[in-house]
Design a protein around this motif. Structure first.
Motif, mmCIF file in Angstrom:
data_model
loop_
_atom_site.group_PDB
_atom_site.id
_atom_site.type_symbol
_atom_site.label_atom_id
_atom_site.label_comp_id
_atom_site.label_asym_id
_atom_site.label_seq_id
_atom_site.Cartn_x
_atom_site.Cartn_y
_atom_site.Cartn_z
ATOM 1 N N HIS A 1 0.834 -1.208 0.000
ATOM 2 C CA HIS A 1 0.000 0.000 0.000
ATOM 3 C C HIS A 1 0.872 1.263 0.000
ATOM 4 O O HIS A 1 0.620 2.208 -0.761
ATOM 5 N N GLU A 2 1.879 1.296 0.852
ATOM 6 C CA GLU A 2 2.760 2.465 0.929
ATOM 7 C C GLU A 2 3.509 2.681 -0.373
ATOM 8 O O GLU A 2 3.676 3.817 -0.833
ATOM 9 N N LEU A 3 3.950 1.598 -0.998
ATOM 10 C CA LEU A 3 4.644 1.702 -2.277
ATOM 11 C C LEU A 3 3.704 2.221 -3.360
ATOM 12 O O LEU A 3 4.085 3.065 -4.181
ATOM 13 N N ALA A 4 2.464 1.744 -3.354
ATOM 14 C CA ALA A 4 1.477 2.228 -4.318
ATOM 15 C C ALA A 4 1.185 3.707 -4.107
ATOM 16 O O ALA A 4 1.054 4.481 -5.073
ATOM 17 N N MET A 5 1.094 4.141 -2.843
ATOM 18 C CA MET A 5 0.840 5.551 -2.541
ATOM 19 C C MET A 5 1.996 6.420 -3.026
ATOM 20 O O MET A 5 1.780 7.472 -3.644
ATOM 21 N N LEU A 6 3.222 5.986 -2.761
ATOM 22 C CA LEU A 6 4.392 6.741 -3.222
ATOM 23 C C LEU A 6 4.454 6.782 -4.746
ATOM 24 O O LEU A 6 4.795 7.816 -5.332
ATOM 25 N N SER A 7 4.117 5.688 -5.383
ATOM 26 C CA SER A 7 4.119 5.626 -6.840
ATOM 27 C C SER A 7 3.106 6.613 -7.419
ATOM 28 O O SER A 7 3.394 7.328 -8.386
ATOM 29 N N ALA A 8 1.940 6.677 -6.808
ATOM 30 C CA ALA A 8 0.916 7.621 -7.265
ATOM 31 C C ALA A 8 1.349 9.066 -7.008
ATOM 32 O O ALA A 8 1.166 9.944 -7.852
ATOM 33 N N ALA A 9 1.937 9.307 -5.850
ATOM 34 C CA ALA A 9 2.365 10.666 -5.492
ATOM 35 C C ALA A 9 3.472 11.175 -6.407
ATOM 36 O O ALA A 9 3.482 12.349 -6.790
ATOM 37 N N PHE A 10 4.423 10.292 -6.755
ATOM 38 C CA PHE A 10 5.537 10.703 -7.602
ATOM 39 C C PHE A 10 5.234 10.520 -9.086
ATOM 40 O O PHE A 10 6.059 10.853 -9.934
ATOM 41 N N GLY A 11 4.060 9.965 -9.412
ATOM 42 C CA GLY A 11 3.650 9.822 -10.796
ATOM 43 C C GLY A 11 4.500 8.862 -11.599
ATOM 44 O O GLY A 11 4.747 9.085 -12.780
ATOM 45 N N THR A 12 4.952 7.817 -10.959
ATOM 46 C CA THR A 12 5.758 6.831 -11.670
ATOM 47 C C THR A 12 5.024 5.504 -11.699
ATOM 48 O O THR A 12 4.444 5.079 -10.710
ATOM 49 N N GLY A 13 5.039 4.868 -12.851
ATOM 50 C CA GLY A 13 4.398 3.569 -12.981
ATOM 51 C C GLY A 13 5.293 2.436 -12.529
ATOM 52 O O GLY A 13 4.823 1.355 -12.190
ATOM 53 N N GLU A 14 6.578 2.688 -12.517
ATOM 54 C CA GLU A 14 7.533 1.654 -12.120
ATOM 55 C C GLU A 14 7.956 1.876 -10.672
ATOM 56 O O GLU A 14 8.297 2.993 -10.277
ATOM 57 N N THR A 15 7.941 0.809 -9.921
ATOM 58 C CA THR A 15 8.300 0.923 -8.506
ATOM 59 C C THR A 15 9.802 0.733 -8.280
ATOM 60 O O THR A 15 10.283 0.992 -7.186
ATOM 61 N N ASP A 16 10.539 0.304 -9.289
ATOM 62 C CA ASP A 16 11.976 0.079 -9.132
ATOM 63 C C ASP A 16 12.711 1.328 -8.649
ATOM 64 O O ASP A 16 13.552 1.264 -7.761
ATOM 65 N N GLU A 17 12.368 2.476 -9.247
ATOM 66 C CA GLU A 17 13.023 3.728 -8.845
ATOM 67 C C GLU A 17 12.699 4.076 -7.402
ATOM 68 O O GLU A 17 13.563 4.533 -6.657
ATOM 69 N N LEU A 18 11.471 3.842 -6.984
ATOM 70 C CA LEU A 18 11.095 4.116 -5.598
ATOM 71 C C LEU A 18 11.850 3.203 -4.636
ATOM 72 O O LEU A 18 12.272 3.639 -3.558
ATOM 73 N N LEU A 19 12.040 1.956 -5.002
ATOM 74 C CA LEU A 19 12.804 1.041 -4.151
ATOM 75 C C LEU A 19 14.269 1.469 -4.067
ATOM 76 O O LEU A 19 14.879 1.401 -3.003
#
Length: 108
Positions: A31-49
């Motif tokens: 859920h937190e990763l999905a929220m961050l992905s939506a907030a930063f407007g990125t479809g890929e979670t690799d950069e967030l990780l």
């Protein structure tokens, strides 16, 4: 453990890390990763990780917890790891034998 053992462990772990890390996430983390992905407007979670790892690393360095854990596990600090020398080696304190204060004033 020593500085040499820490260096070997870091290099070994680095070699074992694949470009593709498969990590199972619990519900909260997903859920937190999905929220961050939506907030930063990125479809890929690799950069967030990647950012998360950098942030965790920087936070542990800034707070001193990395040094605490390295001292507990390997008896060195991050600065010692980076320099490749312990503080005793840097200051030359390891060149002299330790004094035996109990026998210091005894006459044999």
């Amino acid at each position: 453990m020593s500085l040499d053992e820490l260096t070997e462990q870091v290099e070994s772990t680095y070699a074992d890390i694949d470009d593709e890390q498969s990590v199972s996430l619990d519900r909260e983390t997903r859920h937190e990763l999905a929220m961050l992905s939506a907030a930063f407007g990125t479809g890929e979670t690799d950069e967030l990780l990647r950012r998360a790892v950098h942030l965790l690393f920087q936070t542990t360095v800034d707070r001193g917890t990395l040094d605490f854990h390295l001292r507990q596990e390997h008896d060195v600090t991050y600065d010692e790891y980076l320099s490749g020398m312990t503080y005793d080696e840097m200051t030359g304190q390891d060149q002299y034998p330790q004094r035996d204060d109990e026998r210091r004033y005894q006459m044999d």
